[in-house]
Design an enzyme around this catalytic site. Structure first.
Site, short mmCIF file in Angstrom:
data_model
loop_
_atom_site.label_atom_id
_atom_site.label_comp_id
_atom_site.label_asym_id
_atom_site.label_seq_id
_atom_site.Cartn_x
_atom_site.Cartn_y
_atom_site.Cartn_z
N LYS A 53 -3.01 -0.97 18.01
CA LYS A 53 -4.27 -0.65 18.64
C LYS A 53 -4.99 -1.19 18.64
O LYS A 53 -5.66 -0.86 20.78
CB LYS A 53 -5.39 -0.06 17.02
N GLN A 97 -10.22 0.41 9.21
CA GLN A 97 -8.22 0.49 8.45
C GLN A 97 -8.48 1.00 7.27
O GLN A 97 -8.80 0.16 6.28
CB GLN A 97 -7.47 -1.00 9.24
N ASP A 120 -12.90 7.57 14.46
CA ASP A 120 -12.40 8.13 12.73
C ASP A 120 -12.40 10.24 12.52
O ASP A 120 -11.78 10.36 12.10
CB ASP A 120 -11.70 7.69 11.30
N1 GUN Z 1 -4.34 4.34 7.56
C1 GUN Z 1 -3.89 5.57 7.94
N2 GUN Z 1 -4.21 5.81 8.98
C2 GUN Z 1 -5.55 5.50 8.67
C3 GUN Z 1 -6.39 6.42 9.89
O1 GUN Z 1 -6.22 7.33 10.55
N3 GUN Z 1 -7.49 5.29 10.55
C4 GUN Z 1 -7.95 4.84 9.23
N4 GUN Z 1 -8.74 3.92 9.58
N5 GUN Z 1 -7.14 3.73 8.52
C5 GUN Z 1 -5.66 4.20 8.39
#
Ligand code: GUN
Length: 287
Positions: A53, A97, A120
């Site tokens: 990311k 995350q 998100d």
């Molecule tokens: N962990 C796995 N997929 C995601 C996601 O799309 N967003 C976040 N914040 N954590 C994750």
């Protein structure tokens, strides 16, 4: 075979290119989109996702802030960091995350993120807005699937879409998005009786269960579009989906591979949501 395999990597490349161009335009107006990502603990998969990311945010010319916190971080320490980012005008998106260490209540953390920076789309306000058909941040994975379907020329109106999985991250928002596009939607889950009899009715089948290869030929109608959300690492270290790809390929009219299908779309849509958040902030004089 040509056109049968939906190339998520290529579609995500296009989206990122489009976002990158729009980022440059917004920067010329004096607003640089910023994404903050918080990683708590040492989970290697999470660390790898956060790294990718960070690289993508920077590659698209956006401002990136990554906050790495220790495994034993308390809930109040994390809430303090979110509070600081909520008030930082250089940050338009905040992503914590998941999963989080067990001493931290995930729902409390998600609810502490400003809904205006919840790129998100996990905050209950955004989840509720999606349900009500209002403008909202939409979770990146289901949003990416909608873009894939659209760019692959799959029409949804009047089609039967079956979603296997009812998570807040994928299954539930996916179902709402398909419904918005006039599909007839069925949600299946671990307690669904006779799963193949339901999935076999699907014109569009979305598998988001988290169990390697559990969707096989017996689950799929001839000519169905099959979307595989699963990312399961096998004992051999290889990534595999929830769909037994080789078995389903001859039956499906279109199918997404793993890797190179849904996965790359998630990150592209995170970039798109962050750009959108910065645009809104700019319009409202907050950037
Ligand atoms: N962990 C796995 N997929 C995601 C996601 O799309 N967003 C976040 N914040 N954590 C994750």
């Amino acid at each position: 075979m040509d056109g049968k395999i939906i190339d998520g990597k290529e579609i995500s490349r296009q989206i990122k290119e489009e976002v990158g161009r729009e980022v440059e335009r917004l920067k010329q107006d004096g607003c640089t989109p910023g994404l903050a990502v918080i990683l708590v603990g040492n989970d290697p998969a999470s660390a790898s996702y956060v790294g990718s990311k960070e690289r993508t945010v920077k590659a698209l010319g956006m401002h990136s802030e990554v906050i790495r916190m220790a495994e034993e971080t308390s809930e109040s320490e994390l809430l303090g960091e979110i509070d600081r980012l909520n008030g930082d005008p250089a940050i338009h998106g905040i992503l914590v995350q998941l999963p989080l260490p067990k001493q931290i209540d995930e729902q409390r953390i998600i609810s502490a993120i400003s809904p205006d920076k919840d790129v998100d789309g996990f905050h209950p306000i955004n989840a509720g807005k999606l349900m009500a058909g209002l403008d909202a941040f939409v979770p990146c994975t289901p949003l990416g699937i909608m873009v894939m379907l659209e760019r692959s020329g799959v029409s949804l109106k009047g089609k039967h879409a079956v979603v296997v999985g009812r998570s807040n991250i994928v299954g539930k928002p996916m179902s709402m998005l398909l419904l918005q596009q006039d599909a007839t939607v069925t949600i299946c889950h671990s307690k669904t009786a006779d799963l193949p009899s339901v999935t076999k009715q699907a014109d569009i089948l979305v598998a988001a269960v988290g169990r390697e290869g559990m969707i096989n030929k017996e689950h799929v109608k001839d000519g169905a579009v099959v979307i595989d959300v699963g990312i399961n690492r096998g004992e051999d270290g290889k990534l595999r989906g929830d769909v037994d790809f080789d078995a389903v390929l001859p039956v499906a009219s279109k199918i997404t591979p793993v890797p190179g299908g849904v996965g790359p779309m998630t990150i592209a849509m995170l970039m798109s949501n962050t750009l959108e958040s910065a645009r809104r902030a700019f319009k409202e004089g907050r950037c």
